[in-house]
Design a protein around this motif. Structure first.
Motif, PDB file in Angstrom:
ATOM      1  N   ASP A 264      11.616 -18.895 -16.780  1.00  0.00           N
ATOM      2  CA  ASP A 264      10.789 -18.982 -15.128  1.00  0.00           C
ATOM      3  C   ASP A 264       9.328 -18.632 -15.730  1.00  0.00           C
ATOM      4  O   ASP A 264       8.324 -19.100 -14.789  1.00  0.00           O
ATOM      5  CB  ASP A 264      11.388 -18.298 -13.751  1.00  0.00           C
ATOM      6  N   SER A 265       9.046 -18.389 -16.033  1.00  0.00           N
ATOM      7  CA  SER A 265       7.505 -18.056 -16.072  1.00  0.00           C
ATOM      8  C   SER A 265       6.167 -19.172 -16.457  1.00  0.00           C
ATOM      9  O   SER A 265       5.352 -19.050 -16.535  1.00  0.00           O
ATOM     10  CB  SER A 265       6.891 -16.689 -16.871  1.00  0.00           C
TER      11      SER A 265
ATOM     12  N   ALA B 102       5.948 -31.961 -11.287  1.00  0.00           N
ATOM     13  CA  ALA B 102       6.261 -31.444 -12.670  1.00  0.00           C
ATOM     14  C   ALA B 102       5.939 -29.899 -12.794  1.00  0.00           C
ATOM     15  O   ALA B 102       6.060 -29.116 -13.936  1.00  0.00           O
ATOM     16  CB  ALA B 102       5.002 -32.245 -13.479  1.00  0.00           C
ATOM     17  N   TRP B 103       5.135 -29.217 -12.168  1.00  0.00           N
ATOM     18  CA  TRP B 103       5.141 -27.501 -12.518  1.00  0.00           C
ATOM     19  C   TRP B 103       5.043 -26.518 -11.031  1.00  0.00           C
ATOM     20  O   TRP B 103       4.646 -25.729 -11.375  1.00  0.00           O
ATOM     21  CB  TRP B 103       2.704 -28.098 -12.106  1.00  0.00           C
TER      22      TRP B 103
ATOM     23  N   ARG C 241      11.278 -26.227 -18.764  1.00  0.00           N
ATOM     24  CA  ARG C 241      12.320 -25.034 -18.949  1.00  0.00           C
ATOM     25  C   ARG C 241      13.376 -26.008 -18.901  1.00  0.00           C
ATOM     26  O   ARG C 241      13.905 -24.583 -19.205  1.00  0.00           O
ATOM     27  CB  ARG C 241      11.681 -25.011 -17.267  1.00  0.00           C
TER      28      ARG C 241
ATOM     29  N   HIS D 294       5.744 -22.874 -16.579  1.00  0.00           N
ATOM     30  CA  HIS D 294       4.864 -23.659 -15.279  1.00  0.00           C
ATOM     31  C   HIS D 294       5.903 -24.888 -15.249  1.00  0.00           C
ATOM     32  O   HIS D 294       6.267 -25.689 -14.308  1.00  0.00           O
ATOM     33  CB  HIS D 294       3.725 -23.759 -15.166  1.00  0.00           C
ATOM     34  N   ASN D 295       6.025 -25.950 -16.604  1.00  0.00           N
ATOM     35  CA  ASN D 295       6.826 -26.587 -16.823  1.00  0.00           C
ATOM     36  C   ASN D 295       7.937 -26.738 -15.772  1.00  0.00           C
ATOM     37  O   ASN D 295       9.047 -26.371 -16.911  1.00  0.00           O
ATOM     38  CB  ASN D 295       6.143 -27.668 -17.748  1.00  0.00           C
TER      39      ASN D 295
ATOM     40  N   ARG E 148       3.301 -21.539 -25.260  1.00  0.00           N
ATOM     41  CA  ARG E 148       2.862 -20.787 -23.892  1.00  0.00           C
ATOM     42  C   ARG E 148       0.606 -21.136 -23.354  1.00  0.00           C
ATOM     43  O   ARG E 148       0.949 -20.929 -21.983  1.00  0.00           O
ATOM     44  CB  ARG E 148       2.765 -18.601 -23.977  1.00  0.00           C
TER      45      ARG E 148
ATOM     46  N   ASP F 171       9.070 -16.771 -27.205  1.00  0.00           N
ATOM     47  CA  ASP F 171       8.135 -16.232 -27.052  1.00  0.00           C
ATOM     48  C   ASP F 171       6.678 -16.830 -28.221  1.00  0.00           C
ATOM     49  O   ASP F 171       6.500 -16.159 -29.184  1.00  0.00           O
ATOM     50  CB  ASP F 171       7.386 -14.926 -27.615  1.00  0.00           C
TER      51      ASP F 171
ATOM     52  N   ALA G 279       9.586 -10.880 -16.499  1.00  0.00           N
ATOM     53  CA  ALA G 279       9.786 -11.382 -17.308  1.00  0.00           C
ATOM     54  C   ALA G 279       9.129 -10.908 -18.726  1.00  0.00           C
ATOM     55  O   ALA G 279       9.970 -10.997 -19.464  1.00  0.00           O
ATOM     56  CB  ALA G 279       8.784 -12.788 -16.943  1.00  0.00           C
ATOM     57  N   THR G 280       8.140 -10.044 -18.549  1.00  0.00           N
ATOM     58  CA  THR G 280       7.578  -8.847 -19.306  1.00  0.00           C
ATOM     59  C   THR G 280       8.400  -8.097 -19.896  1.00  0.00           C
ATOM     60  O   THR G 280       8.681  -7.936 -21.096  1.00  0.00           O
ATOM     61  CB  THR G 280       6.230  -8.818 -18.856  1.00  0.00           C
TER      62      THR G 280
ATOM     63  N   LEU H 143      11.211  -9.611 -22.045  1.00  0.00           N
ATOM     64  CA  LEU H 143      10.607  -9.801 -22.930  1.00  0.00           C
ATOM     65  C   LEU H 143      10.398  -8.957 -24.140  1.00  0.00           C
ATOM     66  O   LEU H 143      11.046  -8.803 -25.076  1.00  0.00           O
ATOM     67  CB  LEU H 143       9.219 -10.749 -22.959  1.00  0.00           C
TER      68      LEU H 143
ATOM     69  N   LYS I 113       3.447 -16.864 -10.246  1.00  0.00           N
ATOM     70  CA  LYS I 113       4.201 -15.350 -11.174  1.00  0.00           C
ATOM     71  C   LYS I 113       3.652 -14.924 -12.379  1.00  0.00           C
ATOM     72  O   LYS I 113       3.384 -16.537 -13.328  1.00  0.00           O
ATOM     73  CB  LYS I 113       5.746 -16.167 -11.471  1.00  0.00           C
ATOM     74  N   PRO I 114       3.978 -14.131 -12.849  1.00  0.00           N
ATOM     75  CA  PRO I 114       3.099 -13.162 -13.935  1.00  0.00           C
ATOM     76  C   PRO I 114       4.103 -14.461 -15.008  1.00  0.00           C
ATOM     77  O   PRO I 114       4.961 -14.205 -14.896  1.00  0.00           O
ATOM     78  CB  PRO I 114       3.110 -11.850 -13.302  1.00  0.00           C
ATOM     79  N   SER I 115       3.471 -14.195 -15.774  1.00  0.00           N
ATOM     80  CA  SER I 115       3.703 -14.995 -17.192  1.00  0.00           C
ATOM     81  C   SER I 115       3.953 -14.062 -18.142  1.00  0.00           C
ATOM     82  O   SER I 115       3.496 -13.155 -17.946  1.00  0.00           O
ATOM     83  CB  SER I 115       2.206 -15.512 -18.308  1.00  0.00           C
ATOM     84  N   GLY I 116       4.960 -14.315 -18.940  1.00  0.00           N
ATOM     85  CA  GLY I 116       5.551 -14.041 -20.359  1.00  0.00           C
ATOM     86  C   GLY I 116       4.942 -13.497 -21.330  1.00  0.00           C
ATOM     87  O   GLY I 116       4.992 -13.055 -22.247  1.00  0.00           O
TER      88      GLY I 116
ATOM     89  N   GLU J 175       4.122 -23.695  -7.380  1.00  0.00           N
ATOM     90  CA  GLU J 175       2.138 -23.111  -7.486  1.00  0.00           C
ATOM     91  C   GLU J 175       1.223 -23.537  -7.784  1.00  0.00           C
ATOM     92  O   GLU J 175       0.413 -23.309  -7.525  1.00  0.00           O
ATOM     93  CB  GLU J 175       2.456 -22.142  -9.004  1.00  0.00           C
TER      94      GLU J 175
ATOM     95  N   ASP K  41       7.305  -6.814 -13.641  1.00  0.00           N
ATOM     96  CA  ASP K  41       6.826  -8.052 -13.959  1.00  0.00           C
ATOM     97  C   ASP K  41       8.581  -7.725 -14.869  1.00  0.00           C
ATOM     98  O   ASP K  41       8.328  -7.329 -16.045  1.00  0.00           O
ATOM     99  CB  ASP K  41       5.959  -7.213 -14.522  1.00  0.00           C
TER     100      ASP K  41
ATOM    101  N   GLN L 205       0.049 -23.647 -24.383  1.00  0.00           N
ATOM    102  CA  GLN L 205       0.016 -25.739 -24.112  1.00  0.00           C
ATOM    103  C   GLN L 205       0.522 -25.452 -22.109  1.00  0.00           C
ATOM    104  O   GLN L 205      -0.154 -25.655 -21.842  1.00  0.00           O
ATOM    105  CB  GLN L 205       0.859 -26.172 -24.378  1.00  0.00           C
ATOM    106  N   ASP L 206       1.500 -25.096 -21.806  1.00  0.00           N
ATOM    107  CA  ASP L 206       1.690 -24.654 -20.981  1.00  0.00           C
ATOM    108  C   ASP L 206       1.065 -24.033 -19.627  1.00  0.00           C
ATOM    109  O   ASP L 206       0.531 -24.982 -19.135  1.00  0.00           O
ATOM    110  CB  ASP L 206       3.169 -23.880 -20.475  1.00  0.00           C
TER     111      ASP L 206
END
Lengths: 672, 165
Positions: free
Chosen positions: A571-572, B150-151, A579, A574-575, A608, A603, A532-533, A536, B162-165, B154, A530, A610-611
């Motif tokens: 990129d992780s 907008a999103w 981004r 969604h909005n 996060r 972070d 993104a993780t 981070l 994609k897994p979120s951070g 996905e 992963d 809200q997204d």
């Protein structure tokens, strides 16, 4: 000024230690080279007339920087003592090197190499030039609990051109005992690999001193042409004194200190006080060699006959597969009981064999435990590795890049052989508990192979000052946390690194040095799948380093590289609009060189949340639209059934309406 | 299962009995009215013949055709009934009115209008639904596209997030 001159000036400016000592990489001094460091000319910028030199240390080793401050105070003692030490930019490689600066106020080296023979020194010369001048240095180091561990003839220098006295050479450019030839080491240390000799004690120094005197007296003739194995065997069989002096004629007066210093029993060996008393005129009869008990009959092993447990133990340690066969055959126990009449050892061997059967020990573990029984207090041996118990931890660090050694070390630790060894010692060591804890801790980290733990973490936890071995910054010689970020900054400034900026070595180095590195960060770093993780986690780790190292220094190049590398985190989200805004803000924040700013942006729990919530709503909404579209496309409105049904309803409605109007109209007509 | 069926059958017969009971009660209550208004009932029955036919041919549960035709047919019967009431509601008057072609024309014409409405509405509504369906489809597709913009893809749920951070 020409470009060449400019470059030279820039190069010179970067090679200054602590703003005072100018190092000259372009002016080597081969005669002053140490086995693990090369010598170059150095200049004191405050006193340009002062003659100095610097030893440039290897980047994969840790010199004894911990004792440098202590040794620096011994300026009046007959010893080359360091003046200053630290890392400097190294123009040849573009990295940084650890240099140790010394005064160059002494004469030539007494002999070039211990492998070569020299003209023997007369006894009176030895007394006047060597023993008397050097005894105070031994006293001073003994009182400060410092072991020199580099006392040998080729590390001895004349005080001046008159060659009337000698001084000890430096002892800080390499780990203790690493550069010592086997002849200068006591039997147990000589049996150990060079990297596994441990810190050593004053007793080891006194033995080396005695060996050095023997070398000077005999000119090295006695051991000339002998292999290391032959020297150790000779020491075991004949005793160190006989092995090193051989047939040389030695007067009784000098024989006394030599026998005392070269005594193989460390409890019987001369101390510094004994040397001082002897120098003061006390005369005793020389100590007789204490040779190991000889068996009634020899035991055949590997084509040779052995008469003592010690010599057999040494040979078995060198020939592992044959040793395992001997242990499995049971011949050894019978020989110990019958030929040596040593029932205690026989019972111990029987116990080891029985325990091995119960615990299902492998043959290697059994052989190692057998060697502990027949050679108590000798180094711990397993397969090709032989090391003093405290030296095993040093060897782990020094030989870390040796794949075979590392594998053997892992097997030893997994099999808990160090702990078994410590419990088998005939007398408890003062550091026994600490060593037990260290090996338990190594085992603990080996069981956790994720990034930030594992083998690398075990390395940096067990060797607290060891420089970071990451291939990314290995040429930067990072042994303190404060140096890590500047090193990474330089790496990034040189060009985009092709690998991750945080690798297992850097993660483990930080986790071992900085207690604020939490498990959460290490868990993030462990998620390679992963990205993104993981990235981070990299940010969190470096932010902690920036905060924990106490440096206010910013790292803009590193930050900008990190900003480019955090695209997976961006990129992780969604909005899409967020981004774009986030990427712009990161780009702006990265120029400030503060990693915390990036963390703050990337972070944010609120953002996060809200997204995530917004995305869930949008997903639900999209699914709702999809359902309606599917219904419409499936003829939800236009199907004949629906049209018929709705038409019937509409017809009824129209009919009812028309009827209602008609009734009202008729009523009005008839009423009016 | 058998027990459930056994229980269900008496319930069904009970409901059937209840319905016919209601009909009987209603019939009994209506008898005096029918007796008093017999001429009106005769006129009504003759003029409402199309509605009765519509009821007979309508196989739907809701009886939309019968209602559509019946309501208008009933309106068309009203002039005849009013005329009857004006003449004193006698059997003679009822026979006169029943043989009057004008009242037939009005009553049956209204019923024909009901038939016409019932037959003409489906093609008109079908065409209307075609147009509405297309417009609604486009509207939902536009909204979906806006969500994707907008999103991301996905949001469709067809791409693994994609897994979120």
């Amino acid at each position: 000024m020409s470009e060449q001159a400019h470059r030279e000036q820039a190069s010179a400016a970067s090679c200054v230690l602590d703003g005072r000592y100018q190092i000259h990489p372009d002016k080597p001094l081969p005669p002053l080279d140490a086995p693990m460091a090369s010598a170059v000319v150095a200049t004191d910028l405050r006193d340009t007339g002062r003659e100095m030199f610097a030893l440039v240390c290897r980047s994969d080793l840790l010199p004894r920087i911990d004792i440098i401050p202590e040794l620096s105070r011994l300026t009046r003692r007959p010893m080359i003592t360091p003046v200053d030490a630290g890392t400097v930019d190294w123009p040849e490689t573009g990295g940084r090197r650890l240099v140790i600066v010394f005064d160059r106020d002494f004469g030539e080296r007494v002999c070039e190499s211990s492998d070569k023979t020299i003209t023997p020194v007369r006894e009176d010369q030895l007394m006047r030039m060597v023993i008397k001048p050097l005894a105070p240095a031994l006293r001073e180091m003994s009182e400060r609990y410092i072991a020199h561990r580099a006392i040998r003839a080729d590390n001895l220098f004349y005080t001046d051109a008159s060659r009337q006295a000698v001084i000890f050479g430096e002892c800080v450019s390499a780990p203790p005992g690493l550069s010592q030839p086997v002849m200068y080491e006591p039997i147990d240390s000589a049996m150990a690999r060079a990297s596994g000799r441990g810190m050593g004690t004053t007793a080891d120094d006194l033995y080396s001193f005695g060996a050095m005197l023997a070398f000077l007296l005999t000119g090295g003739e006695t051991v000339a042409g002998m292999s290391d194995e032959e020297i150790v065997e000779a020491k075991i069989v004949r005793g160190s004194y006989s092995a090193l002096i051989g047939q040389a004629r030695v007067s009784l007066s000098i024989m006394e200190p030599l026998r005392g210093l070269l005594c193989d029993d460390v409890k019987e060996r001369w101390t510094v006080t004994d040397v001082e008393l002897w120098l003061g005129g006390r005369k005793l009869s020389p100590k007789q060699p204490m040779l190991p008990r000889r068996a009634a009959r020899a035991i055949a092993f590997s084509g040779k006959e052995y008469w003592t447990k010690l010599s057999l133990s040494y040979a078995m340690g060198l020939r592992w597969s044959e040793a395992s066969q001997l242990v499995a055959s049971g011949v050894l126990e019978r020989w110990v009981r019958r030929a040596l009449s040593d029932d205690d050892t026989g019972e111990a061997l029987e116990g080891v064999t029985e325990t091995a059967a119960v615990l299902s020990d492998g043959e290697d573990r059994l052989t190692s435990k057998t060697l502990m029984v027949i050679g108590p207090d000798l180094p711990l041996r397993y397969k090709g590795v032989s090391a003093r118990i405290d030296g095993l931890i040093d060897a782990f660090a020094i030989d870390f890049h040796d794949q075979d050694f590392r594998q053997t070390f892992l097997e030893m630790v997994k099999a808990k052989l160090p702990q078994i060894y410590l419990q088998s010692l005939s007398s408890a060591r003062p550091d026994q508990v600490a060593l037990m804890k260290t090996f338990d801790m190594i085992n603990f980290f080996l069981d956790r192979p994720a990034m930030g733990n594992g083998l690398e973490r075990a390395l940096y936890e067990s060797n607290p000052a060891w420089p970071c071995q990451s291939p990314l910054i290995q040429d930067q010689y990072v042994y303190e946390m404060d140096d890590l970020l500047p090193a990474l900054e330089r790496v990034v400034a040189r060009g985009d690194p092709t690998q991750e900026i945080v690798d297992p070595h850097i993660a483990a180095f930080c986790a071992a040095r900085l207690r604020s590195i939490s498990e959460r960060i290490l868990r993030e770093l462990g998620k390679h799948d992963d990205l993104a993780t993981f990235r981070l986690g990299v940010l969190h780790l470096l932010a902690e380093v920036q905060r924990g190292s106490g440096t206010k220094r910013k790292c803009p190049a590193l930050c900008q590289w990190l900003a480019r590398s955090v695209q997976p985190i961006v990129d992780s989200y969604h909005n899409r609009a967020y981004r774009v805004r986030l990427a712009e803000e990161i780009g702006h924040a990265s120029t400030k060189g503060d990693i915390h700013q990036l963390i703050f942006l990337l972070d944010s729990f609120e953002a996060r949340n809200q997204d995530t919530e917004g995305f869930a709503r949008a997903k639900k909404e999209h699914a709702g639209h999809a359902r309606v579209i599917a219904w419409l496309q499936g003829g939800g409105l236009t199907s004949p059934e629906n049209v018929q049904f709705r038409s019937q309803q509409a017809a009824t409605l129209i009919s009812a309406t028309v009827s209602a109007i008609a009734i009202v109209t008729l009523t009005l007509i008839y009423v009016i | 299962m058998a027990r459930q069926i056994e229980q269900a059958e008496p319930t069904k017969s009970k409901e059937g009995g209840k319905g016919s009971g209601k009909l009987i009660v209603t019939g009994v209550l209506m008898l005096p009215v029918i007796a008093v208004l017999m001429p009106s009932c005769i006129v009504l029955a003759i003029n409402m013949a199309p509605a009765i036919v519509a009821y007979a041919v309508d196989r739907t549960r809701e009886k939309y055709l019968a209602v559509t035709v019946g309501l208008l047919n009933f309106c068309g019967t009203l002039p005849a009934e009013v005329a009857l009431w004006q003449r004193g509601q006698t059997y003679d008057a009822a026979m006169d009115i029943a043989s009057d072609a004008f009242f037939w024309l009005v009553a049956y014409g209204a019923a024909a209008l009901g038939w016409a409405i019932y037959l003409m509405i489906p093609p008109i509504l079908g065409h209307y639904y075609e147009i509405t369906s297309h417009a609604r489809l486009q509207s939902h597709q536009r909204k979906q596209q806006a969500l994707i913009e907008a999103w991301g893809e996905e949001v469709t749920g067809e791409i693994t997030e994609k897994p979120s951070g």
